[in-house]
Every structure is written in C-alpha cells, then in structure tokens.
Design an enzyme around this catalytic site. Sequence first.
Site, PDB file in Angstrom:
ATOM      1  N   ARG A 173    -154.439 107.049  44.207  1.00 48.22           N
ATOM      2  CA  ARG A 173    -154.592 105.874  45.066  1.00 48.22           C
ATOM      3  C   ARG A 173    -155.818 105.943  45.961  1.00 48.22           C
ATOM      4  O   ARG A 173    -156.248 104.935  46.515  1.00 48.22           O
ATOM      5  CB  ARG A 173    -153.350 105.721  45.969  1.00 48.22           C
ATOM      6  CG  ARG A 173    -152.125 105.262  45.235  1.00 48.22           C
ATOM      7  CD  ARG A 173    -151.249 104.395  46.111  1.00 48.22           C
ATOM      8  NE  ARG A 173    -150.849 104.990  47.360  1.00 48.22           N
ATOM      9  CZ  ARG A 173    -149.589 105.154  47.748  1.00 48.22           C
ATOM     10  NH1 ARG A 173    -148.622 104.810  46.929  1.00 48.22           N
ATOM     11  NH2 ARG A 173    -149.309 105.648  48.925  1.00 48.22           N
ATOM     12  N   HIS A 228    -151.003 111.082  45.360  1.00 52.63           N
ATOM     13  CA  HIS A 228    -151.873 110.149  46.069  1.00 52.63           C
ATOM     14  C   HIS A 228    -153.333 110.237  45.664  1.00 52.63           C
ATOM     15  O   HIS A 228    -154.136 109.389  46.057  1.00 52.63           O
ATOM     16  CB  HIS A 228    -151.725 110.356  47.578  1.00 52.63           C
ATOM     17  CG  HIS A 228    -150.378 109.955  48.098  1.00 52.63           C
ATOM     18  ND1 HIS A 228    -149.276 110.754  47.970  1.00 52.63           N
ATOM     19  CD2 HIS A 228    -149.958 108.819  48.708  1.00 52.63           C
ATOM     20  CE1 HIS A 228    -148.215 110.146  48.509  1.00 52.63           C
ATOM     21  NE2 HIS A 228    -148.605 108.970  48.958  1.00 52.63           N
ATOM     22  N   MET A 275    -148.164 108.374  38.739  1.00 52.43           N
ATOM     23  CA  MET A 275    -147.397 107.305  39.377  1.00 52.43           C
ATOM     24  C   MET A 275    -146.931 106.273  38.359  1.00 52.43           C
ATOM     25  O   MET A 275    -147.507 106.125  37.279  1.00 52.43           O
ATOM     26  CB  MET A 275    -148.210 106.656  40.488  1.00 52.43           C
ATOM     27  CG  MET A 275    -148.313 107.535  41.736  1.00 52.43           C
ATOM     28  SD  MET A 275    -149.118 106.705  43.116  1.00 52.43           S
ATOM     29  CE  MET A 275    -148.849 107.917  44.408  1.00 52.43           C
ATOM     30  N   GLY A 276    -145.906 105.532  38.729  1.00 52.86           N
ATOM     31  CA  GLY A 276    -145.316 104.530  37.852  1.00 52.86           C
ATOM     32  C   GLY A 276    -143.811 104.549  37.996  1.00 52.86           C
ATOM     33  O   GLY A 276    -143.121 105.300  37.311  1.00 52.86           O
ATOM     34  N   ILE A 328    -151.628  99.917  41.900  1.00 52.87           N
ATOM     35  CA  ILE A 328    -152.216 100.746  40.844  1.00 52.87           C
ATOM     36  C   ILE A 328    -151.285 100.807  39.634  1.00 52.87           C
ATOM     37  O   ILE A 328    -151.724 101.125  38.531  1.00 52.87           O
ATOM     38  CB  ILE A 328    -152.526 102.172  41.340  1.00 52.87           C
ATOM     39  CG1 ILE A 328    -151.256 102.927  41.709  1.00 52.87           C
ATOM     40  CG2 ILE A 328    -153.519 102.148  42.488  1.00 52.87           C
ATOM     41  CD1 ILE A 328    -151.483 104.412  41.964  1.00 52.87           C
ATOM     42  N   ASP A 329    -149.994 100.483  39.832  1.00 54.32           N
ATOM     43  CA  ASP A 329    -149.029 100.561  38.726  1.00 54.32           C
ATOM     44  C   ASP A 329    -149.191  99.434  37.705  1.00 54.32           C
ATOM     45  O   ASP A 329    -148.654  99.525  36.598  1.00 54.32           O
ATOM     46  CB  ASP A 329    -147.599 100.517  39.267  1.00 54.32           C
ATOM     47  CG  ASP A 329    -147.214 101.779  40.024  1.00 54.32           C
ATOM     48  OD1 ASP A 329    -147.979 102.757  39.948  1.00 54.32           O
ATOM     49  OD2 ASP A 329    -146.170 101.778  40.687  1.00 54.32           O
ATOM     50  N   ARG A 377    -146.319 124.724  32.976  1.00 59.72           N
ATOM     51  CA  ARG A 377    -146.657 124.431  34.355  1.00 59.72           C
ATOM     52  C   ARG A 377    -146.606 122.921  34.562  1.00 59.72           C
ATOM     53  O   ARG A 377    -146.624 122.152  33.603  1.00 59.72           O
ATOM     54  CB  ARG A 377    -148.061 124.955  34.701  1.00 59.72           C
ATOM     55  CG  ARG A 377    -148.198 126.464  34.662  1.00 59.72           C
ATOM     56  CD  ARG A 377    -147.524 127.093  35.879  1.00 59.72           C
ATOM     57  NE  ARG A 377    -147.793 128.529  35.954  1.00 59.72           N
ATOM     58  CZ  ARG A 377    -147.057 129.466  35.371  1.00 59.72           C
ATOM     59  NH1 ARG A 377    -146.019 129.101  34.633  1.00 59.72           N
ATOM     60  NH2 ARG A 377    -147.348 130.749  35.517  1.00 59.72           N
ATOM     61  N   GLY A 428    -148.372 100.423  49.451  1.00 58.71           N
ATOM     62  CA  GLY A 428    -149.249 101.567  49.246  1.00 58.71           C
ATOM     63  C   GLY A 428    -150.712 101.154  49.235  1.00 58.71           C
ATOM     64  O   GLY A 428    -151.047 100.076  48.757  1.00 58.71           O
ATOM     65  N   GLU A 453    -143.707 108.946  36.998  1.00 55.22           N
ATOM     66  CA  GLU A 453    -142.718 109.450  37.950  1.00 55.22           C
ATOM     67  C   GLU A 453    -141.343 108.829  37.741  1.00 55.22           C
ATOM     68  O   GLU A 453    -140.321 109.419  38.081  1.00 55.22           O
ATOM     69  CB  GLU A 453    -143.185 109.200  39.377  1.00 55.22           C
ATOM     70  CG  GLU A 453    -143.355 107.716  39.720  1.00 55.22           C
ATOM     71  CD  GLU A 453    -143.929 107.492  41.107  1.00 55.22           C
ATOM     72  OE1 GLU A 453    -144.025 108.474  41.875  1.00 55.22           O
ATOM     73  OE2 GLU A 453    -144.291 106.343  41.417  1.00 55.22           O
TER      74      GLU A 453
END
Length: 321
Positions: free
Chosen positions: A275, A272, A168-169, A125-126, A266, A10, A221
């Site tokens: 990122r 993305h 993300m993760g 990024i994780d 909600r 990524g 995620e």
Amino acid sequence: MNVGILTGGGDCPGLNAVIRAIVKRGLQFDYEFTGIRDGWRGLINGDTQKLTRNDVSGLLPLGGTVLGTSRTNPLKSEKDTKAVMDNIKKLGLGAIICIGGDDTLGVASKLFDMGVNTIGVPKTIDNDLSATDFTFGFDTAVSVVTWALDRLHSTTEAHQRVMVVEVMGRHAGWIAVYGGIAGGADVILIPEKPFDVDEVCGYIMQRKARGKKFSLVVAAEGAYPKQVGGMITKDKELDAFGHAKLGGVGDFLAREIEARTKQESRFVVLGHLQRGGTPTAYDRVLATRYGVHAIEMVKDGKFGRMAALQVNKIVDVSLDE
C-alpha cells in the site's frame, strides 16, 4: 460552491493524485475546496483544512494521503451521524467527493439517500469494487508483489525451500493472481476458491519429482483451506465496519507444507508494503482521470454516483451499483 474532499479506509498509492486533479480542475469552475481530515472522522469532529492550488502542488508522485485517513464509520451511532450532518451544514459543503473503497462509498451512498450531495471515486489496491474494471492503487500493489517475488525466487531456489508469500486480498484474489502470474509463482491461492492442503502439497511434490526442488506459493490473506472452512484471522477483534483482522494463512501454509512434504518452508507477509510508496505511472494517470471526472460530475450535478473505468473510458455509475 464549496466542495469537500475526503479519503477513507486503507491508504492507497494515487490518493494524492486524485486530490490534486480535483482541485486543479475544479478551480477552473471557481469552486472552493475543503479538505476533510482523517476520513469520516474529520466530518464528525469538524476537522478540516482549505485546499488551494499551492496546497496540491507537487502531490502527483506522493504515496499516502495528505488529508489522512481512518476506518471510522460515521453511521454507527446517531450522535456521530448528527454531527456529520451538522458539520456539512456549518461548513457550507455543496458536495462531498469521497475517495475510498466499499466501506467509504457505502457511507457515501447512504448519506446521498439522506440528502447529501456525494460523489465517489473508487480506491482500493484489492480491485474489489463492482462496476469498474480497475481501481487506482491496484497496479502499484501488483508491481510490489512482482518485485518481491523476483527477489524471493533466487533465495528460495538457492536454499531449495518452499516460500509462501501472503499478499493482501480479503475477498478478492486480484493481487494474488496478477502478482503471482507476473512473478512466476508455482501455486496461487485466492479467497474465491477454497484450497485443499493435500492438493497443494501434492503439486509441490510433483515439482520436486521433476527436479524442481523449490516452489513459490502466493496466497491472498483471505484464502482459506477447505479443511478449516473459513478465513484465518489474527484475533477476534473487529474494525468499525465489522471486518475481522486477517492474517496467518502464510504461516499456516508454511507449517502444513513442511510437515507434509518434509521440505523446509518459510513464509513472508508483504502487508503494508503493497500500500505504501509512490504510485506507478499507470496509477498516477488513472487517479488523475478519476479526479477530473469526479469534479466534472459535481459541475453536472451527477450526485449519488461514482467515477468508473470501463473499457478504458471514465464513466459514472450509481453508488448503489
């Protein structure tokens, strides 16, 4: 020496800063540089470009990667592996600096065992790589999550809703934890600790009883409920490294919370956004430090190793580690 540079997996804020640092420092050693396009795919197809000082000028603040990237696994077939080895020889690459995460560096480690002079730079990024305190790109991603939570806070409070923010993760909750704390989230859910839906709803109801009629929930995620017993995926399709495409925990949680608490809910998937864009000042400096150290590792013959940050010092560790 002709040194190859590739970016895999990524995209990540700071990739261009690493490329820039490698070339600018390496030119002082009279090295030549070959940029490998689209990660390992470029080495399979022989798709490359020369990198000069002019080519890397102005890259520091740019997001993405000028070399392109992909999730190609060159060791998946004997044909692709042979093409990689043949092209390394054909291009006359004395070393390859591989900028990537677990998958990209896993390939770099195996190629080193096959006799290729590889060097790793930790990119994700994780922040989920061992042996380094932080990876570049993580700080930028956390800043984006914090920015989003600041804005969602006001609208969530105004409508007295529950807002679930999916970040993300896949296997690591670093972004959720750092971003959630910085953005004042009320509930933070991470892959390392399966959550109980009833417990989450119970906490939201406790807040409501105290007069807090809204809640912000941040979920990585890869976070999943005990009741389901595994990560929630979009579909059954796998990428070249065998990873499922995650996504859906935010939607799942919002529906469950609304059904159980009767409070309007909600969800937002940042995806993305985390990122993309320009890297933070911290990531620009960290990426530059990694790039400088990586090319100095080439000069010192420290192959099969990765540049790493430990207690604010750039050191090198084995790719296996």
